[in-house]
Design a protein around this motif. Structure first.
Motif, PDB file in Angstrom:
ATOM      1  N   ALA A 492     -21.136 -18.764 -14.659  1.00  0.00           N
ATOM      2  CA  ALA A 492     -20.599 -17.418 -14.480  1.00  0.00           C
ATOM      3  C   ALA A 492     -21.673 -16.361 -14.706  1.00  0.00           C
ATOM      4  O   ALA A 492     -21.784 -15.388 -13.951  1.00  0.00           O
ATOM      5  N   GLN A 493     -22.488 -16.566 -15.742  1.00  0.00           N
ATOM      6  CA  GLN A 493     -23.567 -15.615 -16.016  1.00  0.00           C
ATOM      7  C   GLN A 493     -24.610 -15.628 -14.899  1.00  0.00           C
ATOM      8  O   GLN A 493     -25.129 -14.577 -14.514  1.00  0.00           O
ATOM      9  N   SER A 494     -24.910 -16.807 -14.369  1.00  0.00           N
ATOM     10  CA  SER A 494     -25.867 -16.902 -13.259  1.00  0.00           C
ATOM     11  C   SER A 494     -25.359 -16.158 -12.028  1.00  0.00           C
ATOM     12  O   SER A 494     -26.126 -15.468 -11.346  1.00  0.00           O
ATOM     13  N   ARG A 495     -24.034 -16.306 -11.734  1.00  0.00           N
ATOM     14  CA  ARG A 495     -23.467 -15.607 -10.579  1.00  0.00           C
ATOM     15  C   ARG A 495     -23.525 -14.097 -10.756  1.00  0.00           C
ATOM     16  O   ARG A 495     -23.821 -13.346  -9.820  1.00  0.00           O
ATOM     17  N   LYS A 496     -23.242 -13.628 -11.993  1.00  0.00           N
ATOM     18  CA  LYS A 496     -23.294 -12.185 -12.256  1.00  0.00           C
ATOM     19  C   LYS A 496     -24.701 -11.636 -12.042  1.00  0.00           C
ATOM     20  O   LYS A 496     -24.887 -10.582 -11.434  1.00  0.00           O
ATOM     21  N   ILE A 497     -25.692 -12.349 -12.561  1.00  0.00           N
ATOM     22  CA  ILE A 497     -27.079 -11.905 -12.390  1.00  0.00           C
ATOM     23  C   ILE A 497     -27.465 -11.893 -10.918  1.00  0.00           C
ATOM     24  O   ILE A 497     -28.139 -10.970 -10.434  1.00  0.00           O
ATOM     25  N   PHE A 498     -27.010 -12.905 -10.172  1.00  0.00           N
ATOM     26  CA  PHE A 498     -27.316 -12.954  -8.737  1.00  0.00           C
ATOM     27  C   PHE A 498     -26.713 -11.757  -7.995  1.00  0.00           C
ATOM     28  O   PHE A 498     -27.404 -11.075  -7.235  1.00  0.00           O
ATOM     29  N   TRP A 499     -25.434 -11.494  -8.239  1.00  0.00           N
ATOM     30  CA  TRP A 499     -24.776 -10.393  -7.530  1.00  0.00           C
ATOM     31  C   TRP A 499     -25.339  -9.040  -7.941  1.00  0.00           C
ATOM     32  O   TRP A 499     -25.525  -8.151  -7.096  1.00  0.00           O
ATOM     33  N   LEU A 500     -25.614  -8.861  -9.222  1.00  0.00           N
ATOM     34  CA  LEU A 500     -26.149  -7.579  -9.675  1.00  0.00           C
ATOM     35  C   LEU A 500     -27.607  -7.375  -9.246  1.00  0.00           C
ATOM     36  O   LEU A 500     -27.966  -6.313  -8.717  1.00  0.00           O
ATOM     37  N   GLY A 501     -28.431  -8.398  -9.481  1.00  0.00           N
ATOM     38  CA  GLY A 501     -29.865  -8.242  -9.239  1.00  0.00           C
ATOM     39  C   GLY A 501     -30.286  -8.403  -7.799  1.00  0.00           C
ATOM     40  O   GLY A 501     -31.205  -7.732  -7.328  1.00  0.00           O
ATOM     41  N   VAL A 502     -29.605  -9.311  -7.078  1.00  0.00           N
ATOM     42  CA  VAL A 502     -30.037  -9.624  -5.710  1.00  0.00           C
ATOM     43  C   VAL A 502     -29.231  -8.863  -4.655  1.00  0.00           C
ATOM     44  O   VAL A 502     -29.760  -8.509  -3.595  1.00  0.00           O
ATOM     45  N   ILE A 503     -27.962  -8.571  -4.931  1.00  0.00           N
ATOM     46  CA  ILE A 503     -27.108  -7.943  -3.917  1.00  0.00           C
ATOM     47  C   ILE A 503     -26.823  -6.468  -4.225  1.00  0.00           C
ATOM     48  O   ILE A 503     -27.203  -5.575  -3.456  1.00  0.00           O
ATOM     49  N   LEU A 504     -26.156  -6.195  -5.372  1.00  0.00           N
ATOM     50  CA  LEU A 504     -25.635  -4.849  -5.625  1.00  0.00           C
ATOM     51  C   LEU A 504     -26.726  -3.814  -5.867  1.00  0.00           C
ATOM     52  O   LEU A 504     -26.710  -2.728  -5.268  1.00  0.00           O
ATOM     53  N   PHE A 505     -27.682  -4.098  -6.741  1.00  0.00           N
ATOM     54  CA  PHE A 505     -28.744  -3.116  -7.039  1.00  0.00           C
ATOM     55  C   PHE A 505     -29.576  -2.768  -5.806  1.00  0.00           C
ATOM     56  O   PHE A 505     -29.797  -1.594  -5.503  1.00  0.00           O
ATOM     57  N   PRO A 506     -30.075  -3.765  -5.054  1.00  0.00           N
ATOM     58  CA  PRO A 506     -30.815  -3.414  -3.828  1.00  0.00           C
ATOM     59  C   PRO A 506     -29.975  -2.612  -2.833  1.00  0.00           C
ATOM     60  O   PRO A 506     -30.465  -1.667  -2.212  1.00  0.00           O
ATOM     61  N   MET A 507     -28.675  -2.992  -2.669  1.00  0.00           N
ATOM     62  CA  MET A 507     -27.808  -2.255  -1.742  1.00  0.00           C
ATOM     63  C   MET A 507     -27.582  -0.824  -2.218  1.00  0.00           C
ATOM     64  O   MET A 507     -27.533   0.113  -1.408  1.00  0.00           O
ATOM     65  N   ALA A 508     -27.463  -0.635  -3.535  1.00  0.00           N
ATOM     66  CA  ALA A 508     -27.283   0.712  -4.083  1.00  0.00           C
ATOM     67  C   ALA A 508     -28.494   1.585  -3.808  1.00  0.00           C
ATOM     68  O   ALA A 508     -28.376   2.769  -3.453  1.00  0.00           O
ATOM     69  N   ILE A 509     -29.692   0.989  -3.964  1.00  0.00           N
ATOM     70  CA  ILE A 509     -30.922   1.748  -3.702  1.00  0.00           C
ATOM     71  C   ILE A 509     -31.024   2.123  -2.223  1.00  0.00           C
ATOM     72  O   ILE A 509     -31.341   3.262  -1.864  1.00  0.00           O
ATOM     73  N   VAL A 510     -30.731   1.156  -1.342  1.00  0.00           N
ATOM     74  CA  VAL A 510     -30.760   1.436   0.101  1.00  0.00           C
ATOM     75  C   VAL A 510     -29.721   2.488   0.477  1.00  0.00           C
ATOM     76  O   VAL A 510     -29.987   3.423   1.249  1.00  0.00           O
ATOM     77  N   GLY A 511     -28.519   2.360  -0.108  1.00  0.00           N
ATOM     78  CA  GLY A 511     -27.457   3.334   0.177  1.00  0.00           C
ATOM     79  C   GLY A 511     -27.832   4.729  -0.276  1.00  0.00           C
ATOM     80  O   GLY A 511     -27.593   5.722   0.449  1.00  0.00           O
ATOM     81  N   ALA A 512     -28.414   4.838  -1.496  1.00  0.00           N
ATOM     82  CA  ALA A 512     -28.834   6.152  -1.994  1.00  0.00           C
ATOM     83  C   ALA A 512     -29.885   6.762  -1.076  1.00  0.00           C
ATOM     84  O   ALA A 512     -29.867   7.970  -0.790  1.00  0.00           O
ATOM     85  N   GLY A 513     -30.800   5.932  -0.586  1.00  0.00           N
ATOM     86  CA  GLY A 513     -31.828   6.433   0.321  1.00  0.00           C
ATOM     87  C   GLY A 513     -31.236   6.941   1.625  1.00  0.00           C
ATOM     88  O   GLY A 513     -31.658   7.986   2.152  1.00  0.00           O
ATOM     89  N   MET A 514     -30.253   6.229   2.162  1.00  0.00           N
ATOM     90  CA  MET A 514     -29.614   6.652   3.414  1.00  0.00           C
ATOM     91  C   MET A 514     -28.856   7.964   3.235  1.00  0.00           C
ATOM     92  O   MET A 514     -28.892   8.848   4.114  1.00  0.00           O
ATOM     93  N   VAL A 515     -28.172   8.116   2.087  1.00  0.00           N
ATOM     94  CA  VAL A 515     -27.431   9.364   1.826  1.00  0.00           C
ATOM     95  C   VAL A 515     -28.381  10.553   1.758  1.00  0.00           C
ATOM     96  O   VAL A 515     -28.133  11.618   2.345  1.00  0.00           O
ATOM     97  N   ILE A 516     -29.487  10.387   1.043  1.00  0.00           N
ATOM     98  CA  ILE A 516     -30.475  11.476   0.929  1.00  0.00           C
ATOM     99  C   ILE A 516     -31.052  11.816   2.297  1.00  0.00           C
ATOM    100  O   ILE A 516     -31.234  12.977   2.656  1.00  0.00           O
ATOM    101  N   TYR A 517     -31.341  10.771   3.105  1.00  0.00           N
ATOM    102  CA  TYR A 517     -31.899  10.992   4.440  1.00  0.00           C
ATOM    103  C   TYR A 517     -30.926  11.779   5.319  1.00  0.00           C
ATOM    104  O   TYR A 517     -31.322  12.728   6.017  1.00  0.00           O
ATOM    105  N   ILE A 518     -29.631  11.402   5.280  1.00  0.00           N
ATOM    106  CA  ILE A 518     -28.625  12.079   6.120  1.00  0.00           C
ATOM    107  C   ILE A 518     -28.454  13.525   5.692  1.00  0.00           C
ATOM    108  O   ILE A 518     -28.372  14.437   6.526  1.00  0.00           O
ATOM    109  N   ARG A 519     -28.436  13.770   4.380  1.00  0.00           N
ATOM    110  CA  ARG A 519     -28.277  15.145   3.890  1.00  0.00           C
ATOM    111  C   ARG A 519     -29.448  16.028   4.304  1.00  0.00           C
ATOM    112  O   ARG A 519     -29.287  17.193   4.642  1.00  0.00           O
ATOM    113  N   ARG A 520     -30.653  15.486   4.251  1.00  0.00           N
ATOM    114  CA  ARG A 520     -31.825  16.273   4.638  1.00  0.00           C
ATOM    115  C   ARG A 520     -31.825  16.569   6.134  1.00  0.00           C
ATOM    116  O   ARG A 520     -32.288  17.626   6.570  1.00  0.00           O
ATOM    117  N   ARG A 521     -31.328  15.630   6.930  1.00  0.00           N
ATOM    118  CA  ARG A 521     -31.255  15.864   8.366  1.00  0.00           C
ATOM    119  C   ARG A 521     -30.314  17.006   8.701  1.00  0.00           C
ATOM    120  O   ARG A 521     -30.532  17.772   9.653  1.00  0.00           O
TER     121      ARG A 521
END
Length: 522
Positions: A492-521
């Motif tokens: 269970a702990q391994s799955r949590k680390i995988f989802w947080l570190g490999v999926i959710l955090f990178p997606m959050a960073i990409v999403g934040a970048g896209m939001v900033i880009y759209i607002r500036r446009r």
């Protein structure tokens, strides 16, 4: 022609970068680097002179001014970083963050390196892609002493050097100093330090072991179930520290030899003769050093030998009912000590065990020479006592604490006594101020083959010898074992680390970048 002049600027920059890059790699500014950088500077100056008008026009633009500010800021930051890196490379400081100081040298090794008076060189013969552990270790040695240098040689690429040193296998390291050579085949701090000691010290000091009274024999080795009471391991360890070990029958001598650095009397079964005791007393009075180890009755106590030095030998057997000995199969007749007096001999010993099989207790006499200084070196725990009914103990194996008769712990089983001697004629030197050094143990078994490698028993014995020989920096170094610092995770702990570190955090960073880009446009 103008087209070629435009390229000159790039050529000049490239030549300068090549020259500086070569210097950073080799740390040597040779003729090649000098010619390259001078050529690059000449070409760059020619480019600037040929394009002055265009350069003025370029820097007069508004966009260029903003770009120049950004460039200057970046260059300044880069310059600061380069300067910090340069200073750090010249004045480095190392920090070992491991809990057991796994990648640091011991205090004893550092002390030896700081006190090096001669140049010592290590030549390590490893394949080009091997020997990283040895390289890291030798780098630590070189960091602590300018007198220590090292070099790595690939025997396949430089067979002549390997042949010169007689190298027959990979992983051999040669330590040289004062014309002496030592070879080691292990990546071990203890082996390297002992080799440094051997090649950097002039001559050998002699340690004499008395014989003729049933003392522990330094030639008896441990073989299967025999030889546990011998001192062969102790002898080998002493020799590894660049001492010469000899036996001596005092009854056949007129005095203790003048070349004796340390005299060891290890658990005699019978008492010394009167003339032998006189020899030992005379030796100590002239500033000699002695290690005297006695065992419980019926072995000889040598009480009259150590009494003039303010030490009283009790007629008892120390028993330990703390239960600590049961953890490794020892009974109450093998007391465990974890309390030690403040001394170079026991530095770093706090809360580590030493064991003593059948020991008697000692104490400092109330009335003694005021010029003698004492250290109670080793003490047993509070759950021990000195059993005085030896007949009951040996014959019936029955014991019990008798109030007023037996003494309750903590009990002292090792004492250090020192006294300054004004007129010394030992070792052929007259008039030199010296200090008599005497260590008395109420047990001789702790340094036998059977007990030498138990916890810090061997270290205590070797440190005592080194201190008596007035070479406190020659101590036994116990290598640090790597710690198991793994973290065990559940599924269970391994799955949590995988989802947080490999999926959710990178997606959050990409999403934040896209939001900033759209607002500036917008």
């Amino acid at each position: 022609m103008k087209k070629y002049l435009d390229y000159l600027g790039y050529v000049g920059v490239v030549l300068i970068v090549i020259s500086l890059g070569s210097y950073l790699i080799t740390s040597v500014f040779k003729l090649f680097q000098t010619i390259t950088i001078l050529t690059g500077l000449v070409i760059l100056i020619a480019f600037v002179l040929a394009n002055l008008a265009r350069i003025r026009e370029f820097f007069s633009k508004r966009s260029t001014k903003y770009g120049t500010n950004a460039t200057v800021t970046a260059v300044l930051m880069l310059t600061i970083l380069v300067m910090l890196n340069f200073v750090a490379s010249r004045h480095n400081y190392r920090i070992d963050t491991t809990k057991a100081r796994q990648f640091s040298l011991s205090k004893q090794t550092i002390k030896i390196l700081k006190n090096l008076k001669v140049d010592v060189k290590a030549t390590a013969f490893f394949k080009s892609d091997a020997g990283q552990r040895m390289r890291d270790l030798l780098e630590e040695y070189a960091y602590h002493s300018k007198k220590f240098k090292y070099e790595f040689v690939d025997p396949d690429k430089k067979p002549a050097i390997a042949k010169q040193y007689g190298i027959t296998s990979y992983g051999t390291t040669v330590i040289e100093g004062l014309g002496k050579v030592e070879k080691i085949n292990k990546v071990s701090e203890q082996d390297i330090t002992n080799a440094i000691i051997k090649v950097s010290r002039k001559g050998k000091k002699i340690v004499y072991f008395t014989e003729g009274h049933g003392e522990k024999d330094i030639d008896v080795q441990l073989q299967q179930n025999r030889g546990a009471d011998g001192y062969a391991l102790a002898k080998k360890a002493i020799e590894n520290e660049n001492y010469e070990v000899k036996k001596i029958l005092l009854a056949s001598e007129k005095k203790v030899p003048s070349d004796c650095k340390v005299l060891v009397i290890a658990g005699p079964q019978t008492d010394l003769l009167a003339n032998e005791k006189d020899m030992v007393q005379e030796y100590l009075k002239k500033g000699g050093s002695a290690l005297i180890m006695v065992d419980p009755s019926p072995s000889a106590s040598l009480a009259d030998l150590v009494s003039p030095w303010g030490i009283e030998v009790n007629n008892d057997v120390v028993l330990d009912f703390s239960g600590v000995g049961q953890l490794f199969g020892a009974g109450p007749a093998i007391p465990i000590a974890i309390k030690y007096g403040k001394s170079p001999i026991t530095e770093g010993f706090q809360n580590v065990m030493t064991a003593y099989s059948l020991a008697r207790s000692l104490k400092i006499k109330k009335e003694h020479d005021s010029g003698i200084n004492f250290i109670e070196l080793v003490k047993t725990g509070a759950n021990s006592w000195g059993e005085t009914d030896l007949q009951l103990f040996y014959k019936e194996r029955k014991v019990g604490y008798d109030e007023g008769k037996d003494k309750r712990g903590p009990l002292t089983i090792a004492i250090v006594a020192t006294k300054k001697v004004e007129n010394d004629t030992i070792n052929g030197i007259s008039g030199e101020k010296r200090k008599t050094r005497l260590i008395v143990f109420g047990d001789s078994d702790f340094a036998t083959n059977g007990w030498f490698h138990f916890q810090r028993n061997g270290d205590l014995f070797l440190n005592a010898i080194s201190w008596l020989a007035e070479e406190e920096d020659l101590v036994s170094i116990r290598p640090r074992e790597p710690e198991d610092r793994r973290v065990t995770l559940t599924k269970a702990q391994s799955r949590k680390i995988f989802w947080l570190g490999v999926i959710l955090f990178p997606m959050a960073i990409v999403g934040a970048g896209m939001v900033i880009y759209i607002r500036r446009r917008k």
